[in-house]
Design an enzyme around this catalytic site. Structure first.
Site, PDB file in Angstrom:
ATOM      1  N   GLY A   1       7.384   0.728   1.714  1.00 19.86           N
ATOM      2  CA  GLY A   1       6.429  -0.337   1.395  1.00 19.86           C
ATOM      3  C   GLY A   1       6.487  -1.546   2.291  1.00 19.86           C
ATOM      4  CB  VAL A   2       8.503  -2.796   5.058  1.00 20.28           C
ATOM      5  CG1 VAL A   2       9.543  -3.223   4.069  1.00 20.28           C
ATOM      6  CG2 VAL A   2       8.921  -1.552   5.794  1.00 20.28           C
TER       7      VAL A   2
ATOM      8  CB  THR B   1       2.212   4.315   6.669  1.00 24.11           C
ATOM      9  OG1 THR B   1       3.432   4.800   6.154  1.00 24.11           O
ATOM     10  CG2 THR B   1       1.264   5.444   6.876  1.00 24.11           C
TER      11      THR B   1
ATOM     12  CB  SER C   1      29.952  -2.703   3.464  1.00 20.65           C
ATOM     13  OG  SER C   1      29.123  -2.245   2.439  1.00 20.65           O
TER      14      SER C   1
ATOM     15  CE  LYS D   1      25.442  -4.231   3.287  1.00 23.26           C
ATOM     16  NZ  LYS D   1      26.736  -4.001   3.928  1.00 23.26           N
TER      17      LYS D   1
HETATM   18  P1  ADP Z   1       5.628   2.263   4.319  1.00 27.05           P
HETATM   19  O1  ADP Z   1       4.969   3.234   5.223  1.00 27.05           O
HETATM   20  O2  ADP Z   1       6.560   1.351   5.060  1.00 27.05           O
HETATM   21  O3  ADP Z   1       6.289   2.860   3.140  1.00 27.05           O
HETATM   22  P2  ADP Z   1       2.954   1.311   3.867  1.00 27.05           P
HETATM   23  O4  ADP Z   1       2.559   1.201   5.293  1.00 27.05           O
HETATM   24  O5  ADP Z   1       2.423   2.450   3.112  1.00 27.05           O
HETATM   25  O6  ADP Z   1       4.527   1.293   3.747  1.00 27.05           O
HETATM   26  O7  ADP Z   1       2.592  -0.053   3.163  1.00 27.05           O
HETATM   27  C1  ADP Z   1       2.356  -0.191   1.800  1.00 27.05           C
HETATM   28  C2  ADP Z   1       1.294  -1.219   1.550  1.00 27.05           C
HETATM   29  O8  ADP Z   1       1.764  -2.517   1.836  1.00 27.05           O
HETATM   30  C3  ADP Z   1       0.071  -1.015   2.417  1.00 27.05           C
HETATM   31  O9  ADP Z   1      -1.046  -1.122   1.611  1.00 27.05           O
HETATM   32  C4  ADP Z   1       0.125  -2.134   3.424  1.00 27.05           C
HETATM   33  O10 ADP Z   1      -1.171  -2.557   3.759  1.00 27.05           O
HETATM   34  C5  ADP Z   1       0.875  -3.213   2.685  1.00 27.05           C
HETATM   35  N1  ADP Z   1       1.671  -4.023   3.615  1.00 27.05           N
HETATM   36  C6  ADP Z   1       2.956  -3.849   3.930  1.00 27.05           C
HETATM   37  N2  ADP Z   1       3.386  -4.792   4.802  1.00 27.05           N
HETATM   38  C7  ADP Z   1       2.341  -5.578   5.042  1.00 27.05           C
HETATM   39  C8  ADP Z   1       2.140  -6.727   5.878  1.00 27.05           C
HETATM   40  N3  ADP Z   1       3.119  -7.265   6.607  1.00 27.05           N
HETATM   41  N4  ADP Z   1       0.935  -7.286   5.882  1.00 27.05           N
HETATM   42  C9  ADP Z   1      -0.059  -6.777   5.138  1.00 27.05           C
HETATM   43  N5  ADP Z   1       0.046  -5.715   4.335  1.00 27.05           N
HETATM   44  C10 ADP Z   1       1.226  -5.107   4.280  1.00 27.05           C
END
Ligand code: ADP
Length: 774
Positions: A300-301, A304, A665, A708
């Site tokens: 969720g960062v 993708t 750690s 962390k």
């Molecule tokens: P991952 O692939 O890292 O698990 P995703 O790319 O699926 O995460 O991201 C999850 C959701 O969070 C998406 O809808 C994305 O648009 C949103 N998101 C994550 N980081 C950001 C960011 N920095 N700015 C805007 N939207 C973000």
């Protein structure tokens, strides 16, 4: 109305890939329908046998004439068969048949073998009288002989094949109870011709073209009832569809790329910088032999979605290949075509889907590839990702090389620990750390909330989520490094508001009617409004429709339920024997309460909380170090002895017992926790720590410092003890996070203990030591 009576000898077929049955029958005689008795479920009729009658009635009459005709026919038939290749068993058999069978049977048999139209065959069937039959078949035989002669003249080299085509004609198919028309066969034949044309005009590589032409030649000779026919056809169709030479034109403009990346994603500066560098190099040197980028970070960062943005900036097609749980190497490389149900691998499938040979392929979750008996998919990926090799990637299904060098591969993973080293070696890892609370608030307000509003058909005039509410959701309803749970919670809020808005619109329409009815209707309306509502204040609904629904803490509680996480840190540190450690997981950093207790016993150490071997060793190290330093720190067990394990058992527990934990750690945390237990003093409630220990009491550096630190910041802690040699990692942490925290850099355990306890952890042993020496 004339047909052939036959005996069904065999029925074979299957339902795969489509229902397809073959009926083998032996023809008996001609018959004529006199009267149809019923049609359903299958036709039943009164029939009259025709062939035999002829023999009896006409047999004697014109025997001479017939004898001449049949002799002539026999000669032609022999001439035709001798033009064919005798080495083919079917032809040799036919030659023998000519001699053995009664002459009357020959016209029927030869008609079914030589090339005739359906119409002509029916005419022969209709010819009941033998004489007529012979007369009609002879011209067909002559035609075939002439045709063969012509062919032999023009294409001497290909004689064999043509003969075989003539020999292997007599194949009849029956589908759904009725004889399939020749037209259908011809249609299929047309399809094959079309396919051949497509193959010739497609821009496939020379090698592929050669293979395809060979296959199509085989296909032409193959009876359609063979399962292999469908397989070969699918194969050829795939080959034609593949984008051998089709690509989109890159539009690469670094300034535009920067704008797209900035617009789509907030924060993640380091990642965006590296991506821009990568794109800039591509602009200057149009050669793709660069490293493959691999984004590593918690879920969720935005890993993708950055991949998707890269495709957007380049104007390329985007395709995501989820590799999580893939344990069969043929998933990557395809199955050999000898298998039933064989198909190409995901790479080739992806190329077929996007239809161009230069898409952006996102290999999602490369760290979750698994091994199994079916081979190692990671090993198959090696060839795909190696720029030196992938210009001739060979999928087992295609069996010819396909050039992948124009494809831009990007990989994502949660951790590098489970990526096989050889695969990791081919990629450039870019760490994508979790977000701070401030960043999450910005992301929510810039990207997530507008997206959710649009998804739910709401407008900013209908709902208002202030920043404090977002912060409330982040701290009390989610505990994550990324923003996915936050996104879901915002979705839940939007859903609840959508219900209210829809209800509101309904009620807006209602008062019109109420006004007309006055009296009772009005009362009803008021009582309805006064009912307790599920969202926020009932006042929300009383607002005029144009006022936005404000989501405050009260409303949050109604929609999302009671808070899931509380800031409980200080409550848990109100007795000796508890310390806060910092752990790294693939889902981001986390704080971890380490608890210890002692009881009467025989000096045993009990460890619970699903610990790995390394962590168990850390616990033993910590106890050994404390025992050897007990005097220095005046640590005693319950009976006042410096031998801490004398008549004492120790139990160490790491909460979240269901989750397996490992790694070195936690060493400093265990030492601090035990020191607190044996000294009876409380560890400061605002301090968290991480670091590996040695038997000599040194603190060694550990990984994942950034995640962390963010976890400690999320939990509201103020001081963090980290190993001195991790100082360099602090530079990556955002300035405002650093401002909120105090970092203690510890080189040895003395420094850790001094920082962890209010007023330090006094060392009393030094003096004694000197005294004894004197
Ligand atoms: P991952 O692939 O890292 O698990 P995703 O790319 O699926 O995460 O991201 C999850 C959701 O969070 C998406 O809808 C994305 O648009 C949103 N998101 C994550 N980081 C950001 C960011 N920095 N700015 C805007 N939207 C973000």
């Amino acid at each position: 109305r004339i047909g052939t009576a036959a005996l069904a000898v065999q029925v074979v077929g299957s339902n795969w890939p489509k229902p397809h049955y073959t009926l083998l029958v032996t023809g008996l005689c001609r018959f004529q329908i006199l009267q149809l008795l019923k049609e359903k479920p299958y036709p039943v009729a009164e029939v009259q046998q025709l062939d035999r009658l002829e023999q009896f009635t006409n047999g004697h009459k014109s025997e001479e004439e017939l004898g001449e005709l049949s002799e002539q026919f026999y000669k032609y038939a022999v001439q035709l068969v001798e033009m064919l290749d005798m080495s083919v068993p079917a032809v040799a058999k036919l030659r023998r048949l000519l001699d053995n069978l009664p002459r009357e049977a020959l016209p029927d048999i030869l008609t079914s073998i030589i090339r005739t139209t359906n119409q002509e065959k029916l005419q022969i069937l209709d010819a009941v009288r033998l004489e007529e039959r012979f007369k009609m078949t002879i011209p067909l035989l002559v035609r075939q002989i002439e045709g063969l002669k012509l062919l032999q003249k023009t294409r001497k080299s290909k004689q064999d094949d043509d003969k075989r085509v003539v020999a292997i004609r007599p194949n009849r198919r029956i589908t759904h109870g009725s004889i399939t028309e020749d037209e259908e066969e011809e249609e299929d034949h047309d399809d094959v011709v079309m396919l051949e044309k497509k193959i010739r005009t497609s821009s496939m590589s020379e090698q592929a073209l050669k293979v395809c032409l060979k296959e199509i030649k085989r296909l032409k000779k193959m009876p359609q009832s063979m399962p292999e026919y469908a397989l070969t056809r699918n194969y050829l169709e795939l080959m034609v569809e593949l984008p051998w030479n089709k690509s989109t034109k890159d539009r690469l403009e670094i300034r535009a790329a920067r704008i797209v990346l900035d617009n789509d994603h907030y924060a993640m500066e380091k990642l965006k910088k590296r991506v821009l560098e990568y794109l800039a190099v591509r602009q200057l040197k149009n050669n793709l032999k660069g490293p493959i980028l691999c984004f590593v970070g918690p879920p969720g960062v935005g890993k993708t979605s950055v991949g998707r943005s890269i495709a957007k900036t380049l104007g390329r097609e985007f395709h995501r290949i989820a590799l999580g749980g893939v344990c069969d190497q043929s998933d990557i490389r395809g199955h050999r075509r000898t298998y039933v149900g064989s198909m190409p691998g995901r790479i080739i499938n992806g190329l077929k889907t996007v239809g161009v040979n230069n898409p952006v392929f996102l290999l999602d979750e490369v760290d979750k590839l698994a091994k199994s008996l079916q081979g190692d998919p990671a090993a198959a990926l090696l060839e795909v990702l190696d720029p030196e090799q992938n210009h001739s990637f060979t999928d087992h299904y295609l069996n010819v090389a396909f050039d992948l060098s124009q494809v831009l591969f990007i990989a994502t993973a949660n951790t590098t620990a489970t990526i096989p080293p050889a695969l990791l070696d081919r990629m450039e890892v870019i760490q994508v750390p979790g977000y701070t609370q401030e960043e999450k608030i910005e992301i929510a307000h810039r990207h997530l909330i507008p997206k959710q509003l649009e998804l739910h058909g709401l407008t900013p005039q209908q709902i208002q989520i202030p920043q404090v509410t977002t912060l409330g959701i982040i701290t009390r309803y989610t505990r994550e490094a990324g923003v996915r749970a936050l996104d879901r919670k915002l979705g839940a809020i939007c859903r609840a508001v959508a219900v209210k808005v829809a209800e509101g619109q309904h009620k807006e329409a209602k008062p019109d009617r109420a006004e007309v009815g006055e009296g009772e209707d009005c009362k009803e309306h008021i009582t309805e409004d006064a009912k307790p509502e599920s969202i926020g204040d009932t006042a929300d609904l009383a607002l005029p429709p144009e006022m936005p629904i404000l989501i405050d803490f009260h409303a949050l509680k109604d929609i999302l339920g009671p808070p899931m996480y509380d800031m409980e840190v200080s409550e848990r540190l109100n007795q000796p024997g508890v310390a806060i450690g910092l752990a790294w997981t693939p889902l981001g950093g986390e704080i971890m309460f380490v608890e210890a207790s002692r009881m009467d016993g025989e000096g045993q150490l009990t460890l619970t909380g699903q610990l790995g071997d390394v962590m168990k060793e850390s616990a033993h190290l910590a106890i050994s170090w404390l025992r050897s330093n007990a005097k220095r720190y005046q640590l005693t067990n319950a009976s006042g002895s410096f031998d801490l394990l004398d008549n004492t058992d120790i139990h160490l527990h790491f909460p979240a017992g269901a989750v397996t934990k490992d790694g070195p750690s936690a060493g400093v945390t265990i030492v601090t926790c035990l020191a607190s237990l044996f000294s009876g003093r409380l560890v400061c409630s605002d301090v968290a720590m991480t670091g590996e220990i040695t038997l000599r009491g040194l603190v060694l550096p550990v990984g994942g410092i950034k995640d962390k630190v963010l976890a400690a910041h999320r939990a509201g802690l103020k001081r963090i003890i980290i190993p001195q040699r991790n100082e360099k990692d602090l530079e990556e942490i955002a300035a405002h996070v650093r401002q909120d925290l105090t970092f203690v850099l510890a080189g040895c355990l003395d420094e850790v203990l001094n920082a962890a306890f209010d007023g330090g952890f006094a060392v009393k042993a030094r003096l004694e030591h000197f005294n004894s020496k004197l």
